[in-house]
Scaffold this motif. Structure first.
Motif, short mmCIF file in Angstrom:
data_model
loop_
_atom_site.label_atom_id
_atom_site.label_comp_id
_atom_site.label_asym_id
_atom_site.label_seq_id
_atom_site.Cartn_x
_atom_site.Cartn_y
_atom_site.Cartn_z
N ALA A 1 0.86 -1.19 0.00
CA ALA A 1 0.00 0.00 0.00
C ALA A 1 0.89 1.24 0.00
O ALA A 1 1.59 1.49 0.99
CB ALA A 1 -0.91 0.00 1.22
N PRO A 2 0.90 1.98 -1.09
CA PRO A 2 1.74 3.19 -1.12
C PRO A 2 1.17 4.25 -0.18
O PRO A 2 -0.03 4.35 0.02
CB PRO A 2 1.65 3.64 -2.58
N TYR A 3 2.08 5.04 0.38
CA TYR A 3 1.66 6.16 1.23
C TYR A 3 0.98 7.22 0.36
O TYR A 3 1.31 7.38 -0.82
CB TYR A 3 2.85 6.78 1.96
N SER A 4 0.06 7.95 0.94
CA SER A 4 -0.65 8.98 0.18
C SER A 4 0.28 10.10 -0.27
O SER A 4 -0.01 10.80 -1.23
CB SER A 4 -1.81 9.54 1.00
N THR A 5 1.40 10.27 0.41
CA THR A 5 2.37 11.31 0.03
C THR A 5 3.17 10.89 -1.19
O THR A 5 3.90 11.68 -1.76
CB THR A 5 3.34 11.58 1.19
N GLY A 6 3.06 9.62 -1.58
CA GLY A 6 3.82 9.11 -2.72
C GLY A 6 5.22 8.71 -2.36
O GLY A 6 6.00 8.29 -3.20
N ASP A 7 5.59 8.83 -1.11
CA ASP A 7 6.94 8.54 -0.62
C ASP A 7 6.98 7.15 -0.01
O ASP A 7 6.79 6.99 1.20
CB ASP A 7 7.31 9.57 0.45
N GLY A 8 7.15 6.12 -0.80
CA GLY A 8 7.25 4.77 -0.25
C GLY A 8 5.89 4.16 0.02
O GLY A 8 4.88 4.51 -0.59
N GLY A 9 5.87 3.25 0.99
CA GLY A 9 4.64 2.55 1.34
C GLY A 9 4.93 1.51 2.40
O GLY A 9 5.99 1.54 3.05
N GLU A 10 3.98 0.60 2.57
CA GLU A 10 4.14 -0.45 3.58
C GLU A 10 3.35 -1.67 3.16
O GLU A 10 2.42 -1.58 2.38
CB GLU A 10 3.66 0.04 4.94
N TRP A 11 3.72 -2.83 3.72
CA TRP A 11 2.96 -4.05 3.51
C TRP A 11 1.81 -4.08 4.49
O TRP A 11 1.99 -3.88 5.68
CB TRP A 11 3.86 -5.28 3.71
N VAL A 12 0.60 -4.28 3.99
CA VAL A 12 -0.60 -4.28 4.81
C VAL A 12 -1.20 -5.68 4.77
O VAL A 12 -1.40 -6.24 3.68
CB VAL A 12 -1.63 -3.26 4.27
N PRO A 13 -1.51 -6.27 5.95
CA PRO A 13 -2.14 -7.60 5.94
C PRO A 13 -3.51 -7.55 5.26
O PRO A 13 -4.27 -6.61 5.45
CB PRO A 13 -2.30 -7.95 7.42
N VAL A 14 -3.79 -8.55 4.47
CA VAL A 14 -5.09 -8.67 3.81
C VAL A 14 -5.56 -10.11 3.95
O VAL A 14 -4.77 -11.02 4.15
CB VAL A 14 -5.06 -8.28 2.32
N ILE A 15 -6.85 -10.28 3.86
CA ILE A 15 -7.43 -11.62 3.80
C ILE A 15 -8.01 -11.76 2.40
O ILE A 15 -8.80 -10.94 1.96
CB ILE A 15 -8.56 -11.80 4.84
#
Length: 155
Positions: free
Chosen positions: A105-119
């Motif tokens: 999931a990219p950050y809204s600022t466009g600077d990187g992101g993070e892995w978000v758990p999903v089902i």
């Protein structure tokens, strides 16, 4: 659970620690849906005292719709549709196979992101914690509508 059953397996494909909140929310969805089902049973008994209420929520809702007079059915149409939608979402949460994974999931600022758990659950689409929270809110609204309908039968 994987680590407990297979401690010798060093490559755990499941990151259940990150998905714990999502599993908790699934449980809450199921519990809230059970409350709605109980109220639907009370409504059906009020409309037709001889009815067997030991049936799934969808069948209870159908029986209620059939027993409401035209005026009440019209008045409660939106509420009954909301309850129907909640039943469908609950069925998805209960009966679909669950696979836990992550999505970038990219950050809204466009600077990187993070892995978000999903089902991967709902029709094989990514389904995250925010979706579960929306479904829990839908279940809560459905219970409220069912209680309002039950109360209206006394008026």
């Amino acid at each position: 659970m994987w680590n407990e059953l297979y401690p010798e397996d060093g490559n755990d494909p499941h990151d259940d620690d990150h998905a714990a909140e999502m599993h908790r929310l699934r449980g809450l969805i199921m519990a809230q849906a059970a409350e709605t089902e109980a109220v639907l049973g009370m409504i059906l008994v009020r409309l037709d005292p001889g009815q067997n209420v030991a049936r799934p929520a969808g069948q209870l809702l159908l029986s209620i719709r059939q027993r409401l007079d035209e005026q009440r059915r019209s008045h409660w149409s939106a509420g009954l549709d909301l309850i129907y939608d909640a039943i469908k979402r609950r069925n998805e949460a209960v009966h679909r196979p669950v696979e836990v994974g992550s999505s970038w999931a990219p950050y809204s600022t466009g600077d990187g992101g993070e892995w978000v758990p999903v089902i991967t659950l709902m029709c094989d689409q990514e389904y995250d914690e925010q979706n579960l929270r929306k479904d829990l809110a839908l279940q809560h609204r459905a219970t409220c509508e069912a209680v309002r309908l039950l109360r209206s039968l006394d008026l």
